[in-house]
Design an enzyme around this catalytic site. Sequence first.
Site, mmCIF file in Angstrom:
data_model
loop_
_atom_site.group_PDB
_atom_site.id
_atom_site.type_symbol
_atom_site.label_atom_id
_atom_site.label_comp_id
_atom_site.label_asym_id
_atom_site.label_seq_id
_atom_site.Cartn_x
_atom_site.Cartn_y
_atom_site.Cartn_z
ATOM 1 N N HIS A 43 0.861 -1.180 0.000
ATOM 2 C CA HIS A 43 0.000 0.000 0.000
ATOM 3 C C HIS A 43 0.899 1.231 0.000
ATOM 4 C CE1 HIS A 43 -3.788 2.072 1.857
ATOM 5 N NE2 HIS A 43 -3.108 2.899 1.074
ATOM 6 N N GLU A 73 -2.569 -1.607 -3.255
ATOM 7 C CA GLU A 73 -3.623 -0.875 -2.557
ATOM 8 C C GLU A 73 -3.338 0.619 -2.607
ATOM 9 O OE1 GLU A 73 -4.705 -4.173 0.897
ATOM 10 O OE2 GLU A 73 -3.524 -2.400 1.432
ATOM 11 N N HIS A 201 -6.909 -6.633 7.652
ATOM 12 C CA HIS A 201 -6.631 -5.645 8.692
ATOM 13 C C HIS A 201 -6.754 -6.265 10.077
ATOM 14 C CE1 HIS A 201 -6.022 -1.795 10.642
ATOM 15 N NE2 HIS A 201 -5.729 -1.291 9.455
#
Length: 252
Positions: A43, A73, A201
Amino acid sequence: MTALSVNVNKIAVLRNSRGGGEPDVVRAARTCLDAGAQGITVHPRPDARHIREADVHALARLCADYRVEYNLEGNPFAPPRPGYPGFFALCAAVRPAQATLVPDGDGQLTSDHGFDFARDSDALTPLVAQLKALGCRVSLFADATGQPDIARARDCGADRIELYTGPFAEAHARGDAASVADCARTARIAQAASLGVNAGHDLSQSNLGDFLRAVPDVLEVSIGHALVSEALYAGLDATVRAYLDCIKNAAP
């Protein structure tokens, strides 16, 4: 069976805290793939707090060599700036197998909420189309609250959603089972709309099995913070293999 994509952002955080090239993000990712991980996730953020533009390219080459999924991401609304060419420019350059769109602002410590599909669908639709034109599968970060609007992710053209599992992980640590029921309900709504379901997450060895047993047909989990933290004690190879065992043992 659910695929494991290892997020190597935290390796880059450690490297950047000292400067130089150690620990080597590509070497760490290669270790994960050699241990059996089915993909790598990163990310890159506009402030380059962990993954940098050069890392995005180097990891793309690694994933191509291993013929595994590369999941990129990012916030599609974050403008380019020095050191960060923008999410779409990165996707155009490396053509990840999957592009996961996340509505995180520059000031957020970590991603902490999904899209509001009733509000964001019109803005997301052309962006999803641009990514699919690059050959990317598109996943949208979504709150696991059973919201009926989750089906609108499909109207945007998305292929999948990624359930934000932070609240589940917190509830699991308290012994509260209600949050995983929300995740399961959201997954069913998405799947009824022909959306695939990913999750990520704060998933860890302590909660992953319970999550996968309760939430049907999760296609992929991306795990980084907990996996890297646990690897400090057990080693990266052994930790990746332990996660793969969690997934195998949770399979029907």
